[in-house]
Design an enzyme around this catalytic site. Structure first.
Site, PDB file in Angstrom:
ATOM      1  N   ASP A 117       0.749  -1.103   0.137  1.00 43.45           N
ATOM      2  CA  ASP A 117       0.126  -0.007  -0.163  1.00 43.45           C
ATOM      3  C   ASP A 117       0.969   1.134   0.056  1.00 43.45           C
ATOM      4  O   ASP A 117       0.913   2.183   1.078  1.00 43.45           O
ATOM      5  CB  ASP A 117      -1.174  -0.102   1.320  1.00 43.45           C
ATOM      6  CG  ASP A 117      -2.050   1.092   1.317  1.00 43.45           C
ATOM      7  OD1 ASP A 117      -2.245   1.674  -0.016  1.00 43.45           O
ATOM      8  OD2 ASP A 117      -2.641   1.375   2.341  1.00 43.45           O
TER       9      ASP A 117
ATOM     10  N   ASP B  85     -12.019   2.980   0.338  1.00 37.20           N
ATOM     11  CA  ASP B  85     -10.687   3.587   0.706  1.00 37.20           C
ATOM     12  C   ASP B  85     -10.608   4.361  -0.732  1.00 37.20           C
ATOM     13  O   ASP B  85     -10.604   3.797  -1.702  1.00 37.20           O
ATOM     14  CB  ASP B  85      -9.656   2.638   0.859  1.00 37.20           C
ATOM     15  CG  ASP B  85      -8.186   3.444   1.263  1.00 37.20           C
ATOM     16  OD1 ASP B  85      -8.235   4.344   0.748  1.00 37.20           O
ATOM     17  OD2 ASP B  85      -7.447   2.779   1.915  1.00 37.20           O
TER      18      ASP B  85
ATOM     19  N   ASP C  44      -7.761   6.550  -0.793  1.00 34.87           N
ATOM     20  CA  ASP C  44      -6.496   7.249  -0.481  1.00 34.87           C
ATOM     21  C   ASP C  44      -6.177   8.476  -0.609  1.00 34.87           C
ATOM     22  O   ASP C  44      -7.036   9.086   0.323  1.00 34.87           O
ATOM     23  CB  ASP C  44      -5.670   6.548  -1.878  1.00 34.87           C
ATOM     24  CG  ASP C  44      -5.475   5.079  -1.731  1.00 34.87           C
ATOM     25  OD1 ASP C  44      -5.197   4.528  -0.649  1.00 34.87           O
ATOM     26  OD2 ASP C  44      -5.282   4.568  -2.743  1.00 34.87           O
TER      27      ASP C  44
ATOM     28  N   HIS D 167     -13.418   7.507   1.701  1.00 36.00           N
ATOM     29  CA  HIS D 167     -12.531   8.279   2.272  1.00 36.00           C
ATOM     30  C   HIS D 167     -11.507   8.909   1.790  1.00 36.00           C
ATOM     31  O   HIS D 167     -11.039   8.274   0.895  1.00 36.00           O
ATOM     32  CB  HIS D 167     -12.351   7.865   3.999  1.00 36.00           C
ATOM     33  CG  HIS D 167     -10.920   6.792   3.892  1.00 36.00           C
ATOM     34  ND1 HIS D 167     -10.998   5.415   4.236  1.00 36.00           N
ATOM     35  CD2 HIS D 167      -9.686   7.087   3.600  1.00 36.00           C
ATOM     36  CE1 HIS D 167      -9.715   4.957   3.754  1.00 36.00           C
ATOM     37  NE2 HIS D 167      -8.927   5.890   3.730  1.00 36.00           N
TER      38      HIS D 167
ATOM     39  N   ARG E 112     -10.171  11.580   6.186  1.00 37.53           N
ATOM     40  CA  ARG E 112      -9.108  10.878   7.070  1.00 37.53           C
ATOM     41  C   ARG E 112      -7.902  11.664   7.305  1.00 37.53           C
ATOM     42  O   ARG E 112      -7.405  12.313   6.336  1.00 37.53           O
ATOM     43  CB  ARG E 112      -8.730   9.372   6.593  1.00 37.53           C
ATOM     44  CG  ARG E 112      -7.522   8.870   7.038  1.00 37.53           C
ATOM     45  CD  ARG E 112      -7.435   7.512   6.372  1.00 37.53           C
ATOM     46  NE  ARG E 112      -5.997   7.161   6.321  1.00 37.53           N
ATOM     47  CZ  ARG E 112      -5.496   5.968   5.987  1.00 37.53           C
ATOM     48  NH1 ARG E 112      -6.474   5.071   5.535  1.00 37.53           N
ATOM     49  NH2 ARG E 112      -4.054   5.750   6.051  1.00 37.53           N
TER      50      ARG E 112
ATOM     51  N   GLU F 298      -6.543   8.544  11.854  1.00 38.87           N
ATOM     52  CA  GLU F 298      -6.106   7.237  11.714  1.00 38.87           C
ATOM     53  C   GLU F 298      -4.981   6.892  12.682  1.00 38.87           C
ATOM     54  O   GLU F 298      -4.171   8.046  13.119  1.00 38.87           O
ATOM     55  CB  GLU F 298      -5.287   7.064  10.303  1.00 38.87           C
ATOM     56  CG  GLU F 298      -4.381   6.006  10.087  1.00 38.87           C
ATOM     57  CD  GLU F 298      -5.590   4.700   9.939  1.00 38.87           C
ATOM     58  OE1 GLU F 298      -6.110   4.315  11.173  1.00 38.87           O
ATOM     59  OE2 GLU F 298      -5.441   4.167   9.109  1.00 38.87           O
TER      60      GLU F 298
ATOM     61  N   ASN G 136     -10.527   2.872  13.278  1.00 41.47           N
ATOM     62  CA  ASN G 136     -10.133   1.884  12.165  1.00 41.47           C
ATOM     63  C   ASN G 136      -9.091   0.859  13.134  1.00 41.47           C
ATOM     64  O   ASN G 136      -8.047   1.285  13.599  1.00 41.47           O
ATOM     65  CB  ASN G 136      -9.125   2.434  11.101  1.00 41.47           C
ATOM     66  CG  ASN G 136      -8.545   1.283  10.066  1.00 41.47           C
ATOM     67  OD1 ASN G 136      -9.109   0.237  10.001  1.00 41.47           O
ATOM     68  ND2 ASN G 136      -7.531   1.685   9.382  1.00 41.47           N
TER      69      ASN G 136
END
Length: 288
Positions: free
Chosen positions: A64, A91, A93, A118, A163, A193, A215
């Protein structure tokens, strides 16, 4: 199981997610990375699914590290959304660039039947939120993408989650400041996060002026917390059913170990080779 394959189902999925979020309890959305895992989550009785970006990258053979494109991510999100009859959050990114890219990202995800997404405040190379050495963009750059994402949606029910990965780089206070700024810019939910202590986990919903997402990643930076405790703290969304906490996985593998399985060390070597602090002879050889 009925599949959300019709246009009407796609249009109504964001509204269904909003209805779930208005409930009294915390909405638990386990991560899925392909149609099989998405169906497994839905068949287990969960009301929503979260498409994991790290998992999606891994299915394509990458860590990732921002190596997966927007279209690859959006296509995967669309496959998940078409395979189940519960809302899929995905997601997205960094929004894959600036506010222009964030605009297109929202349109592409929404067109594929996703209920929400997000967008984070990382720069490049972006990384999983539970890895080290992340790059954070200036706040105004981040807020411009949040505003653009909010303005881009055609269905006002489509959920925009902001995020921030600032905790690891700029500290907890800055992460809270960014979360509140993103909500002020129009985001529907804040996602801080990787808080690093239980005190930080429980402080987020108290300090953030809006709905919060937690998360939970096995052996990640966020401490293990039972979902009932998270709900009491004020979270509205989390990443199981009977045990009400992340399952105890019988492995000593860390988050970093998992990324090594999909080539993280090799990609780290590429990054280090082409940075300015590499020997001139090596840079010259690499350019040949």
């Amino acid at each position: 199981m009925l599949q959300a394959t019709t246009k009407e189902a796609y249009v109504n999925t964001p509204a269904r997610l909003r209805q779930l979020l208005r409930g009294d309890g915390m909405l638990v959305a386990p991560g899925a990375y392909d149609c099989i895992t998405a169906r497994t989550v839905a068949q287990a009785g969960f009301d929503a699914i979260y498409m994991t970006g790290a998992g999606t990258a891994a299915t394509l053979g990458y860590p990732d590290y921002g190596l997966v494109t927007m279209s690859e991510m959006a296509d995967n999100a669309g496959r998940l959304a078409s395979a189940v009859d519960v809302p899929v959050i995905a997601d997205a990114d960094t929004g894959y660039g600036n506010e222009l890219n964030a605009t297109r990202t929202v349109r592409e995800y929404e067109r594929r039947g996703v209920a929400g997404l997000h967008i984070e405040d990382q720069g490049f190379p972006k990384k999983c939120g539970h890895l080290d050495n992340k790059v954070i963009v200036p706040l105004e750059e981040y807020l411009a993408k949040v505003r653009a994402a909010v303005a881009a949606r055609q269905n006002p029910q489509f959920l925009i989650i902001a995020r921030t990965d600032a905790r690891a780089v700029l500290g907890f206070d800055e992460a809270i400041r960014r979360a509140n700024a993103a909500l002020g810019a129009g985001a529907d939910m804040a996602f801080v996060e990787a808080p690093q202590t239980l005190e930080e986990v429980t402080a987020v919903p108290r300090l953030v002026k809006g709905p919060c997402l937690l998360n939970v990643v096995w052996r990640g930076k966020t401490p293990d917390i039972g979902f009932d405790d998270a709900q009491k703290a004020g979270y509205k969304l989390s990443e199981l059913k009977s045990q009400r906490r992340h399952p105890q996985i019988d492995t000593q593998m860390t988050v970093r170990d998992a990324f090594r399985r999909v080539g993280a060390d090799e990609w780290d070597a590429v990054s280090e080779r082409f940075r300015g602090d590499a020997p001139a002879s090596e840079r010259s050889h690499a350019a040949e």
